[in-house]
Write a protein that holds these residues in place. Structure first.
Motif, short mmCIF file in Angstrom:
data_model
loop_
_atom_site.label_atom_id
_atom_site.label_comp_id
_atom_site.label_asym_id
_atom_site.label_seq_id
_atom_site.Cartn_x
_atom_site.Cartn_y
_atom_site.Cartn_z
N ALA A 385 1.21 -1.76 0.49
CA ALA A 385 0.08 0.21 -0.23
C ALA A 385 1.09 1.06 0.42
CB ALA A 385 -0.90 0.27 1.44
N ASP A 386 2.35 2.12 0.73
CA ASP A 386 2.67 2.21 0.47
C ASP A 386 3.49 2.44 -0.52
OD1 ASP A 386 2.48 2.50 3.33
OD2 ASP A 386 3.91 1.75 4.49
N GLN A 387 4.07 1.43 -0.97
CA GLN A 387 4.58 1.89 -2.15
C GLN A 387 3.63 2.04 -4.06
OE1 GLN A 387 6.33 -2.11 -3.13
NE2 GLN A 387 8.38 -1.98 -3.23
N LEU A 388 2.55 1.87 -3.80
CA LEU A 388 1.09 2.60 -4.43
C LEU A 388 1.36 3.72 -4.10
CD1 LEU A 388 -1.06 -0.72 -4.21
CD2 LEU A 388 0.52 0.28 -6.82
N ASP A 389 0.88 4.14 -3.45
CA ASP A 389 0.54 5.34 -2.73
C ASP A 389 2.15 6.50 -3.17
OD1 ASP A 389 -0.90 7.68 -1.33
OD2 ASP A 389 0.80 7.50 0.15
N ALA A 390 2.82 5.97 -2.65
CA ALA A 390 4.24 6.19 -3.02
C ALA A 390 4.42 7.23 -5.15
CB ALA A 390 5.09 6.18 -2.70
N LEU A 391 3.53 5.78 -5.73
CA LEU A 391 4.08 5.88 -7.40
C LEU A 391 2.78 6.95 -7.35
CD1 LEU A 391 4.96 4.85 -10.32
CD2 LEU A 391 3.19 2.51 -9.53
N GLU A 392 2.27 6.72 -6.99
CA GLU A 392 1.08 7.76 -7.73
C GLU A 392 1.44 8.86 -7.57
OE1 GLU A 392 -4.11 8.59 -6.83
OE2 GLU A 392 -2.51 6.39 -5.72
N SER A 393 1.55 9.61 -6.21
CA SER A 393 2.23 11.12 -6.14
C SER A 393 3.31 11.68 -6.63
CB SER A 393 3.04 10.54 -4.01
OG SER A 393 1.83 10.20 -3.32
N SER A 394 4.23 10.44 -6.72
CA SER A 394 5.42 11.12 -8.09
C SER A 394 4.54 11.41 -9.09
CB SER A 394 6.11 9.30 -8.09
OG SER A 394 5.99 8.94 -8.94
N ILE A 395 3.82 10.21 -9.38
CA ILE A 395 3.04 10.86 -10.51
C ILE A 395 2.17 12.55 -10.84
CG2 ILE A 395 1.76 9.88 -12.69
CD1 ILE A 395 3.98 8.36 -12.77
N VAL A 396 1.47 12.19 -9.69
CA VAL A 396 0.88 13.54 -9.66
C VAL A 396 1.57 14.56 -9.16
CG1 VAL A 396 -0.50 14.97 -8.15
CG2 VAL A 396 -0.90 12.10 -8.39
N SER A 397 2.91 14.72 -8.65
CA SER A 397 3.82 15.95 -8.58
C SER A 397 4.33 15.79 -9.86
CB SER A 397 4.71 15.14 -7.76
OG SER A 397 5.87 16.21 -7.58
N GLN A 398 4.71 15.30 -10.91
CA GLN A 398 5.36 15.59 -11.62
C GLN A 398 4.51 16.30 -13.03
OE1 GLN A 398 6.52 11.67 -14.07
NE2 GLN A 398 8.31 11.48 -12.12
N GLU A 399 2.88 15.94 -12.39
CA GLU A 399 2.28 16.20 -13.59
C GLU A 399 1.58 18.20 -13.01
OE1 GLU A 399 -0.01 15.10 -16.22
OE2 GLU A 399 1.56 13.74 -16.42
N ARG A 400 1.37 18.02 -11.81
CA ARG A 400 1.36 19.36 -10.93
C ARG A 400 3.16 20.69 -11.31
NH1 ARG A 400 -0.02 18.47 -5.27
NH2 ARG A 400 -2.80 17.65 -5.34
N HIS A 401 4.53 19.84 -11.73
CA HIS A 401 5.64 20.50 -12.22
C HIS A 401 5.61 20.68 -13.75
CE1 HIS A 401 5.49 19.92 -7.82
NE2 HIS A 401 5.83 21.14 -7.49
N ALA A 402 4.35 19.77 -14.06
CA ALA A 402 4.72 20.00 -15.56
C ALA A 402 4.87 21.39 -16.04
CB ALA A 402 4.49 18.91 -16.81
N PRO A 403 5.81 22.11 -17.73
CA PRO A 403 5.82 22.97 -17.78
C PRO A 403 4.67 22.89 -18.48
CG PRO A 403 7.33 21.62 -18.92
CD PRO A 403 6.72 21.05 -17.24
N ARG A 404 3.93 24.48 -19.01
CA ARG A 404 2.41 24.05 -19.88
C ARG A 404 2.71 24.99 -20.49
NH1 ARG A 404 -0.81 21.21 -17.57
NH2 ARG A 404 -1.34 20.86 -15.44
N GLU A 405 2.01 24.71 -21.85
CA GLU A 405 2.20 25.82 -23.04
C GLU A 405 1.12 26.70 -23.28
OE1 GLU A 405 2.39 23.92 -27.06
OE2 GLU A 405 4.08 22.17 -26.10
N HIS A 406 1.41 27.75 -23.49
CA HIS A 406 0.73 29.13 -22.87
C HIS A 406 -0.10 28.73 -24.32
CE1 HIS A 406 -0.45 33.42 -23.16
NE2 HIS A 406 -0.14 33.27 -21.95
#
Length: 409
Positions: A385-406
């Motif tokens: 359960a901890d590994q699944l939560d860490a995997l999901e958190s890492s993907i969500v974090s990358q989606e938040r900090h990914a550069p977005r085109e204007h």
């Protein structure tokens, strides 16, 4: 119990409400009454069946009985073998409409009562059981269709009648002096057996058609029937019936024979009423009525309750399957995978690797993590359960900090 609010008055039930509640029992009661009236009406008059000289139906014989009366022949209808044996006196014609319905004892009793009495016995479509008693030496042959046939014999009654509708059973015999008339092939459908010693002859008719009301006027049927049954001034018309007490084995009456006939109709009405009541109670239910839950249960408590149930049942396989399935469902839209392919390893795992920034081999085995076997113990389940939560958190974090085109570019 519901109470009226202060200052208000409870309204009495309306006529519509009373009718809605009571219409089922009332309709069932009405149907029961109607069925009783109909059954009583049907039983109010006399009902006569096939070959009954009192019946005016197509298959009755009332027309023939009236014709015999006009020629001075009296007709007596009997329904028991005892009555038939007592009535078949000297110079009397005995007609048995259904001889194969009689038991061996009934056949023997009738034959004994008439064997030494002058007269005539007419049997309609007799088969082997009655032939053995009344016409020994005669056996049935192949059946024949009922059609207009020529007499083709020297019997005076048949020659005067001419063509007649006969068929049904055909007979064969080697007895001397027998009159073989209305042949089907080489075998007669009307056979007369003389008895010079006793003066009582026996006539076998393969089919009762000449005696029916709707067939009496066709061809020479009326003449043939009148001559066969009107040879003597008295005719005993025997209609065998299953209600004859002598038809019971060893003349023993069963329990059902002791029940009065009226109770059968009462039982029929009760059965009909029970069927209507069952149909009324089994009517289709209406739409579901939503109700407010007395207590609102938070989702966290429901999840915790499921978890405790899994723990008590040691269902680590089920718990891990639920955790992995939920994780895959949440990750799929984040990495651009269709929800229909969220549980397909060949599609989900490559897309997941493309979104991870860590070097290959640095993190857990994704295939083992998302599609692996069940944990061996509770500690391994918590670690999963901890590994699944860490995997999901890492993907969500990358989606938040990914550069977005204007949008203007």
């Amino acid at each position: 119990m519901t109470t009226a609010a202060p200052g208000t008055t409870a309204l009495p039930p309306t006529v519509r409400n009373v009718w809605t509640r009571s219409r089922g029992p009332l309709l069932a009661l009405l149907a029961l009454v109607i069925s009783g009236v109909v059954i009583a009406a049907l039983q109010s008059g006399e009902q006569h069946g096939r070959l009954d000289p009192r019946s005016a139906d197509r298959t009755g014989s009332r027309a023939l009985a009236q014709l015999l009366t006009s020629h001075g022949v009296s007709t007596r209808v009997v329904t028991t073998s005892e009555e038939a044996a007592a009535a078949a006196g000297p110079h009397t014609t005995l007609l048995i409409t259904d001889p194969d319905m009689l038991t061996e004892d009934q056949l023997t009793g009738l034959h004994t009562a008439t064997a030494h009495t002058p007269g005539r016995t007419v049997l309609l479509a007799p088969d082997s059981s009655s032939l053995k008693t009344f016409a020994p030496g005669v056996r049935t042959d192949s059946p024949a269709t009922v059609s207009a046939r020529r007499p083709a014999c020297s019997l005076p009654e048949a020659r005067r009648a001419g063509n007649a509708l006969l068929g049904g059973l055909s007979y064969t015999t080697s007895l001397d002096g027998a009159d073989r008339c209305y042949l089907s092939g080489d075998e007669p459908t009307l056979l007369r057996l003389p008895a010079p010693r006793t003066g009582r002859d026996t006539v076998l008719l393969g089919s009762p058609d000449p005696l029916y009301n709707h067939r009496l006027t066709e061809h020479g049927n009326a003449s043939l029937a009148l001559q066969l049954l009107g040879t003597h001034k008295h005719l005993v018309w025997y209609l065998p019936s299953m209600s004859d007490p002598s038809a019971a084995q060893d003349n023993q009456r069963g329990f059902l024979d002791l029940i009065p006939s009226g109770w059968y109709w009462a039982l029929l009405q009760l059965t009909f009423a029970a069927a209507l009541a069952a149909m009324w109670r089994a009517r289709r239910l209406g739409p579901l009525v939503p109700e407010r839950l007395p207590v609102t249960v938070p989702a966290a408590e429901t999840t915790e309750g499921h978890a405790r149930l899994y723990e008590q049942a040691n269902a680590r396989d089920r718990a891990s399957s639920v955790l992995r399935s939920a994780t895959r469902n949440r990750l799929a839209p984040l990495i651009g995978v269709s929800p229909t392919h969220a549980h397909t390893p060949d599609i989900l795992l490559p897309a997941l690797h493309a979104h991870l920034t860590a070097a290959p081999g640095a993190g857990p085995d994704l295939h083992l993590l998302l599609f692996g076997p069940a944990p061996a113990d509770d500690k391994a389940l918590v670690h999963l359960a901890d590994q699944l939560d860490a995997l999901e958190s890492s993907i969500v974090s990358q989606e938040r900090h990914a550069p977005r085109e204007h949008p203007d570019r």
